[in-house]
Design a protein around this motif. Structure first.
Motif, PDB file in Angstrom:
ATOM      1  N   ILE A 275      15.320 -22.107   2.687  1.00 39.58           N
ATOM      2  CA  ILE A 275      15.036 -21.480   3.984  1.00 39.58           C
ATOM      3  C   ILE A 275      13.535 -21.257   4.110  1.00 39.58           C
ATOM      4  N   LEU A 276      12.970 -21.587   5.255  1.00 39.31           N
ATOM      5  CA  LEU A 276      11.544 -21.387   5.488  1.00 39.31           C
ATOM      6  C   LEU A 276      11.211 -19.902   5.489  1.00 39.31           C
ATOM      7  N   CYS A 277      10.166 -19.514   4.780  1.00 41.10           N
ATOM      8  CA  CYS A 277       9.761 -18.111   4.687  1.00 41.10           C
ATOM      9  C   CYS A 277       8.508 -17.869   5.533  1.00 41.10           C
ATOM     10  N   SER A 278       8.602 -16.885   6.421  1.00 43.70           N
ATOM     11  CA  SER A 278       7.531 -16.544   7.352  1.00 43.70           C
ATOM     12  C   SER A 278       7.019 -15.142   7.031  1.00 43.70           C
ATOM     13  N   TYR A 279       5.696 -14.999   6.934  1.00 42.88           N
ATOM     14  CA  TYR A 279       5.080 -13.731   6.521  1.00 42.88           C
ATOM     15  C   TYR A 279       4.039 -13.302   7.538  1.00 42.88           C
ATOM     16  N   ASP A 280       4.208 -12.097   8.067  1.00 41.05           N
ATOM     17  CA  ASP A 280       3.204 -11.453   8.914  1.00 41.05           C
ATOM     18  C   ASP A 280       2.933 -10.085   8.289  1.00 41.05           C
ATOM     19  N   PRO A 281       1.832  -9.924   7.559  1.00 39.63           N
ATOM     20  CA  PRO A 281       1.628  -8.701   6.786  1.00 39.63           C
ATOM     21  C   PRO A 281       1.676  -7.408   7.596  1.00 39.63           C
ATOM     22  N   ASN A 282       1.159  -7.437   8.823  1.00 42.93           N
ATOM     23  CA  ASN A 282       1.131  -6.218   9.636  1.00 42.93           C
ATOM     24  C   ASN A 282       0.580  -5.038   8.847  1.00 42.93           C
ATOM     25  N   VAL A 283      -0.691  -5.076   8.561  1.00 43.64           N
ATOM     26  CA  VAL A 283      -1.328  -4.039   7.760  1.00 43.64           C
ATOM     27  C   VAL A 283      -1.244  -2.687   8.486  1.00 43.64           C
ATOM     28  N   ARG A 284      -0.682  -1.700   7.795  1.00 37.06           N
ATOM     29  CA  ARG A 284      -0.614  -0.320   8.297  1.00 37.06           C
ATOM     30  C   ARG A 284      -1.125   0.582   7.172  1.00 37.06           C
ATOM     31  N   LEU A 285      -2.430   0.776   7.128  1.00 39.03           N
ATOM     32  CA  LEU A 285      -3.055   1.479   6.013  1.00 39.03           C
ATOM     33  C   LEU A 285      -2.541   2.900   5.790  1.00 39.03           C
ATOM     34  N   PRO A 286      -2.193   3.682   6.839  1.00 41.83           N
ATOM     35  CA  PRO A 286      -1.705   5.035   6.581  1.00 41.83           C
ATOM     36  C   PRO A 286      -0.450   5.089   5.708  1.00 41.83           C
ATOM     37  N   LEU A 287       0.269   3.981   5.587  1.00 47.07           N
ATOM     38  CA  LEU A 287       1.508   3.980   4.814  1.00 47.07           C
ATOM     39  C   LEU A 287       1.290   3.646   3.335  1.00 47.07           C
ATOM     40  N   TRP A 288       0.121   3.130   2.995  1.00 46.54           N
ATOM     41  CA  TRP A 288      -0.172   2.729   1.612  1.00 46.54           C
ATOM     42  C   TRP A 288      -0.944   3.832   0.902  1.00 46.54           C
ATOM     43  N   PRO A 289      -0.822   3.913  -0.429  1.00 46.18           N
ATOM     44  CA  PRO A 289      -1.564   4.936  -1.180  1.00 46.18           C
ATOM     45  C   PRO A 289      -3.075   4.794  -1.052  1.00 46.18           C
ATOM     46  N   SER A 290      -3.552   3.558  -0.943  1.00 44.97           N
ATOM     47  CA  SER A 290      -4.989   3.306  -0.819  1.00 44.97           C
ATOM     48  C   SER A 290      -5.200   1.928  -0.213  1.00 44.97           C
ATOM     49  N   GLU A 291      -6.430   1.636   0.179  1.00 48.15           N
ATOM     50  CA  GLU A 291      -6.743   0.323   0.720  1.00 48.15           C
ATOM     51  C   GLU A 291      -6.519  -0.763  -0.321  1.00 48.15           C
ATOM     52  N   GLN A 292      -6.915  -0.500  -1.551  1.00 49.33           N
ATOM     53  CA  GLN A 292      -6.739  -1.512  -2.581  1.00 49.33           C
ATOM     54  C   GLN A 292      -5.264  -1.726  -2.898  1.00 49.33           C
ATOM     55  N   ALA A 293      -4.479  -0.659  -2.862  1.00 48.98           N
ATOM     56  CA  ALA A 293      -3.030  -0.805  -3.069  1.00 48.98           C
ATOM     57  C   ALA A 293      -2.430  -1.672  -1.972  1.00 48.98           C
ATOM     58  N   ALA A 294      -2.943  -1.528  -0.752  1.00 50.90           N
ATOM     59  CA  ALA A 294      -2.461  -2.357   0.358  1.00 50.90           C
ATOM     60  C   ALA A 294      -2.809  -3.814   0.125  1.00 50.90           C
ATOM     61  N   ARG A 295      -4.061  -4.087  -0.273  1.00 50.39           N
ATOM     62  CA  ARG A 295      -4.455  -5.480  -0.543  1.00 50.39           C
ATOM     63  C   ARG A 295      -3.600  -6.075  -1.653  1.00 50.39           C
ATOM     64  N   ASP A 296      -3.460  -5.331  -2.725  1.00 51.55           N
ATOM     65  CA  ASP A 296      -2.694  -5.842  -3.867  1.00 51.55           C
ATOM     66  C   ASP A 296      -1.237  -6.077  -3.496  1.00 51.55           C
ATOM     67  N   GLY A 297      -0.648  -5.126  -2.768  1.00 56.07           N
ATOM     68  CA  GLY A 297       0.754  -5.265  -2.384  1.00 56.07           C
ATOM     69  C   GLY A 297       0.987  -6.422  -1.441  1.00 56.07           C
ATOM     70  N   ILE A 298       0.120  -6.561  -0.456  1.00 55.77           N
ATOM     71  CA  ILE A 298       0.254  -7.644   0.522  1.00 55.77           C
ATOM     72  C   ILE A 298       0.083  -9.006  -0.153  1.00 55.77           C
ATOM     73  N   MET A 299      -0.893  -9.111  -1.044  1.00 56.09           N
ATOM     74  CA  MET A 299      -1.166 -10.392  -1.697  1.00 56.09           C
ATOM     75  C   MET A 299      -0.164 -10.711  -2.805  1.00 56.09           C
ATOM     76  N   SER A 300       0.615  -9.723  -3.242  1.00 55.90           N
ATOM     77  CA  SER A 300       1.542  -9.949  -4.353  1.00 55.90           C
ATOM     78  C   SER A 300       2.616 -10.982  -4.025  1.00 55.90           C
ATOM     79  N   ILE A 301       2.915 -11.176  -2.743  1.00 53.18           N
ATOM     80  CA  ILE A 301       3.927 -12.164  -2.353  1.00 53.18           C
ATOM     81  C   ILE A 301       3.328 -13.254  -1.466  1.00 53.18           C
ATOM     82  N   TRP A 302       2.010 -13.315  -1.411  1.00 52.10           N
ATOM     83  CA  TRP A 302       1.326 -14.221  -0.493  1.00 52.10           C
ATOM     84  C   TRP A 302       1.780 -15.669  -0.667  1.00 52.10           C
ATOM     85  N   LYS A 303       1.870 -16.101  -1.905  1.00 49.67           N
ATOM     86  CA  LYS A 303       2.144 -17.510  -2.177  1.00 49.67           C
ATOM     87  C   LYS A 303       3.625 -17.861  -2.149  1.00 49.67           C
TER      88      LYS A 303
END
Length: 410
Positions: A248-276
């Protein structure tokens, strides 16, 4: 002839006369009763190919029965002349994640404290995408969890009223449905304040997933908010594994919502963790800047997000339109100038339109002319969604998008 043939199984029929359902591309976008004709010759692959070339190229074919001598195609039975919904609809898009209530100020350009009132609107990016697809005539489903409260039941009812399959929706008796208060700046841009500590969507478990629904999808779509906390993160990962295992084709739209993440770096790391893991990705220019910590207009920064195996990377640039990147070509498609009131859901309207078209014909990954046409339509859908408050109420119809396109882009 490409695409458009239902990949479901049919019953072998020795009768050489087979009835064919003819559907024009216009009917796929805006379905009307189809035309049925008799096909008065054996369905051998050579003969049907010869006769298909004599038909208008905009015709798609569904057969009521499949001849054992026709090995190239497998089609769903149409019974006594009425096509089942699954055969008539484009490929199913299953959207995974959160749905919530957005409270939007009734006056733009004021803070939450200064606002005299709020307009209640259903929201949540994955749910917005599902509704966008359905409103454009596609087939969509939503997988997520809601509080067993009035807001939760209201949201699921809204999904159903918008034609979204809600078989993947669950209710939690011990957690509330998520809420978000949205500050509208004078230019229609937004800031968010979330109430979800924890909300029901965060508590979806792997065991609760409707895997049969996911396995029926042509496209599996998701964001990054479902990656923030357990157990929803594990459910997200499990659903994605099932989708990828099923081709099945996988579609990703990160939709960054920084207030929901512990930190900006946690957001980057979490978003990129499934990037590929994705087959195609849509990001906004602001998200490119955040993820790369560089200028989103610098193509080198954009291409740092590319990886081997990615089919399509889209960068949306607001009213300026969008940029696209594939392994074979790249370019940009201009957007549309409209009177912007609220940008909530604009990206979701864009993504919904894109996924609708991918689910019907993924040759757009390899055909630049087709891709540009699809992105022109998606730009129009995104623009229209900014012309009124709220996301789902503002999602456009096909007719509205085509009308805007006829007026010309920026």
């Amino acid at each position: 002839m490409t695409g458009g043939i239902s990949p479901t199984e049919g019953n072998a029929d020795p009768n050489p006369t087979t009835r064919i359902r003819l559907i024009t591309l216009r009917q796929v976008m805006n379905p009307h009763p189809a035309v049925f004709i008799s096909w008065p010759f054996p369905l051998h692959s050579s003969s049907i190919h010869h006769r298909c070339t004599e038909l208008p190229c905009s015709i798609l074919l569904w057969s009521t029965r499949v001849s054992p001598n026709f090995p190239l195609l497998s089609m769903a039975p149409l019974g006594d002349g009425v096509a089942p919904a699954a055969a008539a609809a484009p490929g199913l898009v299953v959207s995974f994640g959160e749905m919530l209530i957005d409270f939007v100020p009734d006056v733009a350009g004021v803070s939450l404290a200064e606002s005299g009132g709020f307009v209640k609107a259903p929201g949540g990016a994955p749910a917005n995408v599902a509704c966008a697809i359905s409103k454009l005539g596609g087939s969509s489903a939503f997988v997520g969890k809601f509080g067993d409260d009035e807001f939760g039941h209201m949201l699921v009812d809204i999904l159903k009223k918008n034609g979204v399959n809600a078989d993947g929706c669950l209710f939690d008796q011990h957690a509330r449905t998520a809420l978000a208060f949205v500050t509208l700046k004078s230019n229609g841009e937004r800031e968010f304040m979330f109430y979800r500590n924890p909300s029901a969507d965060m508590l979806l478990t792997e065991a609760e997933l409707n895997l049969d629904l996911i396995r029926r999808a042509r496209v599996f779509h998701y964001g990054s908010i479902s990656l923030i906390t357990e157990p929803c993160r594990s459910a997200h990962m499990a659903a994605m594994r099932v989708a990828k295992a099923g081709g099945i084709l996988c579609s990703y739209d990160p939709n960054v919502r920084l207030p929901l993440w512990p930190s900006e770096q946690a957001a980057r790391d979490g978003i990129m963790s499934i990037w590929k893991e994705a087959d195609f990705i849509k990001v906004s220019d602001d998200e490119v800047a955040f993820l790369t910590q560089g200028d989103a207009n610098d193509e080198k920064n954009v291409l740092s997000l590319w990886f081997e195996g990615l089919k399509l990377l889209i960068v949306t640039d607001g009213e300026k339109g969008c940029r696209y990147f594939t392994k074979d070509f790249k370019g940009s498609v201009p957007g549309y100038a409209v009177k912007t009131i609220d940008t909530t859901g604009a990206g979701d309207a864009f993504v919904g339109s894109l996924l609708l078209n991918v689910s019907k014909d993924d040759s757009i990954f390899h055909n630049e002319a087709k891709l540009r046409e699809v992105l022109q339509f998606s730009n129009a859908c995104g623009a229209i969604c900014t012309t009124q408050k709220g996301a789902i109420p503002a999602l456009p119809t096909t007719a509205a998008a085509l009308e805007l396109i006829s007026k010309g882009s920026n």
